[in-house]
Design a protein around this motif. Structure first.
Motif, PDB file in Angstrom:
ATOM      1  N   ILE A 136      -0.853   8.272   6.470  1.00 43.57           N
ATOM      2  CA  ILE A 136       0.430   7.584   6.662  1.00 43.57           C
ATOM      3  C   ILE A 136       0.900   7.814   8.088  1.00 43.57           C
ATOM      4  N   ASP A 137      -0.056   8.215   8.929  1.00 41.18           N
ATOM      5  CA  ASP A 137       0.226   8.505  10.322  1.00 41.18           C
ATOM      6  C   ASP A 137       0.168   7.195  11.109  1.00 41.18           C
ATOM      7  N   SER A 138       1.157   6.982  11.924  1.00 41.60           N
ATOM      8  CA  SER A 138       1.184   5.715  12.653  1.00 41.60           C
ATOM      9  C   SER A 138       0.019   5.603  13.639  1.00 41.60           C
ATOM     10  N   SER A 139      -0.602   6.746  13.985  1.00 37.30           N
ATOM     11  CA  SER A 139      -1.730   6.682  14.922  1.00 37.30           C
ATOM     12  C   SER A 139      -3.002   6.142  14.249  1.00 37.30           C
ATOM     13  N   ILE A 140      -3.030   6.162  12.910  1.00 39.87           N
ATOM     14  CA  ILE A 140      -4.206   5.616  12.200  1.00 39.87           C
ATOM     15  C   ILE A 140      -3.871   4.177  11.799  1.00 39.87           C
ATOM     16  N   LYS A 141      -4.299   3.253  12.647  1.00 44.57           N
ATOM     17  CA  LYS A 141      -3.950   1.845  12.403  1.00 44.57           C
ATOM     18  C   LYS A 141      -5.080   1.105  11.705  1.00 44.57           C
ATOM     19  N   LYS A 142      -6.280   1.642  11.841  1.00 46.04           N
ATOM     20  CA  LYS A 142      -7.416   1.028  11.139  1.00 46.04           C
ATOM     21  C   LYS A 142      -8.336   2.123  10.611  1.00 46.04           C
ATOM     22  N   CYS A 160      -1.315   1.397   2.879  1.00 46.10           N
ATOM     23  CA  CYS A 160      -0.444   0.227   2.948  1.00 46.10           C
ATOM     24  C   CYS A 160       0.341   0.089   1.652  1.00 46.10           C
ATOM     25  N   ARG A 161       1.451  -0.573   1.769  1.00 45.10           N
ATOM     26  CA  ARG A 161       2.327  -0.738   0.608  1.00 45.10           C
ATOM     27  C   ARG A 161       2.300  -2.180   0.143  1.00 45.10           C
ATOM     28  N   ASN A 162       2.224  -2.356  -1.176  1.00 46.97           N
ATOM     29  CA  ASN A 162       2.246  -3.691  -1.744  1.00 46.97           C
ATOM     30  C   ASN A 162       3.286  -3.665  -2.862  1.00 46.97           C
ATOM     31  N   ASN A 163       4.467  -4.162  -2.559  1.00 45.75           N
ATOM     32  CA  ASN A 163       5.610  -4.075  -3.484  1.00 45.75           C
ATOM     33  C   ASN A 163       5.857  -2.613  -3.865  1.00 45.75           C
ATOM     34  N   ASP A 164       5.743  -2.292  -5.171  1.00 48.36           N
ATOM     35  CA  ASP A 164       6.092  -0.924  -5.558  1.00 48.36           C
ATOM     36  C   ASP A 164       4.880  -0.018  -5.723  1.00 48.36           C
ATOM     37  N   ARG A 165       3.753  -0.397  -5.099  1.00 48.96           N
ATOM     38  CA  ARG A 165       2.564   0.467  -5.146  1.00 48.96           C
ATOM     39  C   ARG A 165       2.018   0.677  -3.744  1.00 48.96           C
ATOM     40  N   ILE A 166       1.378   1.819  -3.553  1.00 49.27           N
ATOM     41  CA  ILE A 166       0.672   2.008  -2.291  1.00 49.27           C
ATOM     42  C   ILE A 166      -0.815   2.134  -2.559  1.00 49.27           C
ATOM     43  N   GLY A 167      -1.601   1.919  -1.513  1.00 51.08           N
ATOM     44  CA  GLY A 167      -3.050   2.008  -1.659  1.00 51.08           C
ATOM     45  C   GLY A 167      -3.710   1.810  -0.315  1.00 51.08           C
ATOM     46  N   LEU A 168      -5.005   1.543  -0.364  1.00 50.41           N
ATOM     47  CA  LEU A 168      -5.753   1.219   0.846  1.00 50.41           C
ATOM     48  C   LEU A 168      -6.259  -0.203   0.665  1.00 50.41           C
ATOM     49  N   LYS A 169      -6.906  -0.717   1.672  1.00 50.84           N
ATOM     50  CA  LYS A 169      -7.486  -2.043   1.567  1.00 50.84           C
ATOM     51  C   LYS A 169      -8.491  -2.030   0.404  1.00 50.84           C
ATOM     52  N   ASP A 170      -8.344  -2.921  -0.549  1.00 52.65           N
ATOM     53  CA  ASP A 170      -9.237  -3.008  -1.722  1.00 52.65           C
ATOM     54  C   ASP A 170      -9.309  -1.717  -2.529  1.00 52.65           C
ATOM     55  N   PHE A 171      -8.247  -0.956  -2.552  1.00 54.51           N
ATOM     56  CA  PHE A 171      -8.268   0.307  -3.298  1.00 54.51           C
ATOM     57  C   PHE A 171      -6.882   0.562  -3.864  1.00 54.51           C
TER      58      PHE A 171
END
Lengths: 454, 454
Positions: A136-142, A160-171
């Protein structure tokens, strides 16, 4: 139960230790009953100090690092405990998101911390989860892959946040495990996640926890535990007192703290006299906010971490302490978010506990790891340049994994006397679990949603 | 999760094993979901045979002996699992009564079995229970202390009944753990104990369990597990068929069994052809009653245990087998309690599984131990004088504890290829847990009180 590990100490067992070993079934049952009423921490590490005549936990982390320092033979224990923990939280669990510590930039992720992440990933993978590591560090952008000297690699992916859940790309994880103390405050991205399990809960994060609350809970725990064992709880808990709203840049603030220090030292002396203890007492001064635990205090590279904790033998020493102003400044600025505000909301003055443990002549402090209600391993934090009454949480500490002891027999009915070696590590595991139980009380007491459960 | 133990096999990993290792998180989750619906056995041991191209459990014990053969480093895992098991059954538990095997007289308690009892006592003591060892053998009329070569001693005390509870003198247990298969039938003293936990339940005892029921349940389990893994369940289960009510002293009985043998051999040959397997197939003939498992068949000292199981390569071999009449006589007399009754209620003809494992050129068979849902260790049963297709459960077997493997890394994402050694033992732990799960299904199906739970 606690694994039977080799400990540095090999002198005769003292009365307290013998009492603890003799009471093993009663102690284990006592813990079992406690866990019927309280929820164990998902994971923790507890620093223990053994003064010979007394021993006590000195730090309880709810987001422990250093899993890489555990001996490889411990891994099955950790995995088994992880299975127990997961089964209770979410038996259907598939995906676990491990949230790494924030660092100001990529190169600050040293290999020790990355090995810690790799070890946690391994444990939860073997416990039956797909594990990915988020930042969740702003220095990790990818997605960023970092390689360890042994060839193992760790990939940090932006959360990343998607509405009321957090996760990673495709995870999409059902459980989020913080390996990040959130010392600078709780970031919005982690707030309000009604459909995911966040461990530890946000009110267990470094910027929210209060050390005084932890010690209050620990006192409550050891009071009852002491009764079970028939010993003065002082033998397993440091006395402490708090100073609230003091400004150490002012003479009056230092005066107030000095009085507190002297008063606690007098109490310790009285106890030492009562039990015929010859050691020289000392106190430890800590800021009340857990995010300012000794090990988290290196705000920049020139400042040493030892400023987070002051070890004081008398009030005069306090006034003359070279780190006093650094301690005050750092504690206050982090606390209030304002570098000009010198007011410390809470300072804790705690009885210091010497450490009698030595590894190759260096002062050593056992660190015990738990997962769910179980002790899963431990190691020694060793510091050659420090004294018995100093803080070993320093940048040049070494870590020595505790191996399984050769003999595994415990002294017990039916064994020929002398045929077995006692499990000295058992006692450390008991103390660590008392601290962990106290943290569990603490989280219950500070739970903002508690009323909704009732 | 399964401890990472050294296995004798070090050839390349075959497709099945790779599939199992790759599916670890999915497999662990699958078990987790199964345990939401079913109750794991309190403890078990499972004999596994690895033929290289297929592997299968060949015996599942609900009252396992041999705990002394586990490596000492496993003990913490067993204790941790015991804590989980006890917590679920009776968190308030204080006293555990361990009921030992019956022997015709005191001198029949050999040191291996006494070490097994001492090891179980140690595990449950460390898990937080007061453990005493009881005997329901009429030869144990008073408290009898037997000493082991290492100086450890085991005291067997006569079990006594007080209304609807059993215990020892001044010892009232809440949980009774049978380490006694009760092969000769369920004694009255153990019946109707409404206020105590008896483990395993009486319908899990040797004289009540039916092997065919176990295999039926195992088939059900592996059918679903095979689907999860995308493999033919045949790769992890031996085919079998049953012959009911046959008299092997009559030609018609032998004929009937021969036909069954030939028909199963034909099926095995077909499978071998399908998968290009060059080995010579064989079948194993067993009596259907679990109390007549191979290892329990020494009714007197002159008769060898190998009569309990016949290994047959063709129907002709069956007719000429030197042990056929001994097998028939023993099986029937024990079954019916009448030495003149030659009728065998159930005979099982099962696909034989070769064993590819070798330790110092001797044929070896892994034995896996579980406690609650966890694999807690294992060892090799080694028999220098036997062949790959013979029964290794024989009086001159040796036991070689499996040590923790040196490298603990598992092959997984992020590891440099070749940098880690696979946990070959993992696969054995999976197979053992499938067998244990089948036994759990079996106990549910045979539970006489099941209707009262519904």
């Amino acid at each position: 139960m606690v694994p039977h590990l080799t400990t540095a100490l090999n002198g005769p067992i003292n009365e307290l230790e013998q009492r603890i070993l003799d009471s093993m079934p009663a102690i284990e049952r006592w813990f079992r009953l406690e866990w019927m009423e309280h929820t164990p921490l998902f994971y923790s590490s507890v620093d223990v100090r053994n003064a010979g005549f007394k021993l006590a936990p000195v730090d309880t982390s709810l987001c422990p690092h250093g899993w890489n320092n555990l001996s490889p033979a411990m891994q099955p224990l950790a995995v088994q405990a992880a299975m127990v923990a997961i089964e209770k939280i979410c038996p259907e669990a598939k995906n676990l998101l491990l949230v790494a510590e924030n660092k100001s930039n990529k190169s600050d992720y040293n290999w020790a911390y990355l090995s810690n992440l790799a070890q946690l990933r391994r444990i939860f993978h073997m416990a039956g989860l797909n594990v990915r590591i988020g930042s969740i560090d702003s220095s990790i952008k990818k997605s960023t892959t970092l390689t360890l000297p042994n060839g193992e690699s760790v990939t940090l992916e932006p959360v990343c946040r998607n509405n009321d859940r957090i996760g990673l790309k495709d995870f999409d994880p059902c459980t989020i495990l913080l390996n990040n103390e959130l010392t600078t405050g709780v970031p919005g991205i982690l707030e309000d996640l009604p459909t995911q399990y966040l461990l530890p809960p946000l009110h267990g994060s470094g910027s929210v926890r209060r050390k005084s609350e932890h010690y209050r809970c620990y006192d409550e725990v050891v009071k009852r535990f002491g009764k079970l064992l028939g010993v003065d709880p002082w033998f397993i808990s440091p006395m402490y007192t708090t100073c609230k709203d003091i400004d150490l840049s002012q003479e009056t603030g230092v005066d107030s703290l000095s009085t507190t220090v002297d008063s606690l030292l007098a109490k310790i002396k009285k106890k030492y006299k009562e039990y015929g203890i010859q050691e020289k007492p000392f106190v430890v001064i800590k800021t009340g906010c857990s995010s300012l635990a000794s090990k988290d205090l290196s705000v920049n590279k020139t400042q040493t971490v030892s400023t987070g904790v002051l070890m004081i033998r008398n009030a005069k020493e306090l006034r003359e302490h070279p780190d006093l102003s650094a301690f005050a400044a750092q504690a206050s600025c982090k606390r209030m978010g304002d570098p000009n505000n010198q007011l410390l909301r809470e300072v804790i003055v705690q009885e210091g506990v010497h450490t009698k443990e030595r590894l190759d002549d260096a002062v050593a402090e056992p660190v015990v790891y738990t997962m769910d209600r179980y002790v899963v391993g431990g190691f020694y934090r060793v510091h050659a340049g420090r004294n018995v009454d100093e803080n070993l949480c320093a940048p040049d500490s070494n870590y020595v994994p505790l191996a399984f002891a050769d003999g595994t027999e415990l002294p017990q009915a039916g064994m020929k006397p002398g045929a077995s070696t006692p499990n000295r590590f058992y006692m450390y595991g008991v103390i660590a679990r008392l601290a962990m139980l106290a943290a569990s009380y603490e989280l219950e007491a500070s739970d903002p949603n508690l009323e909704t459960y009732e």
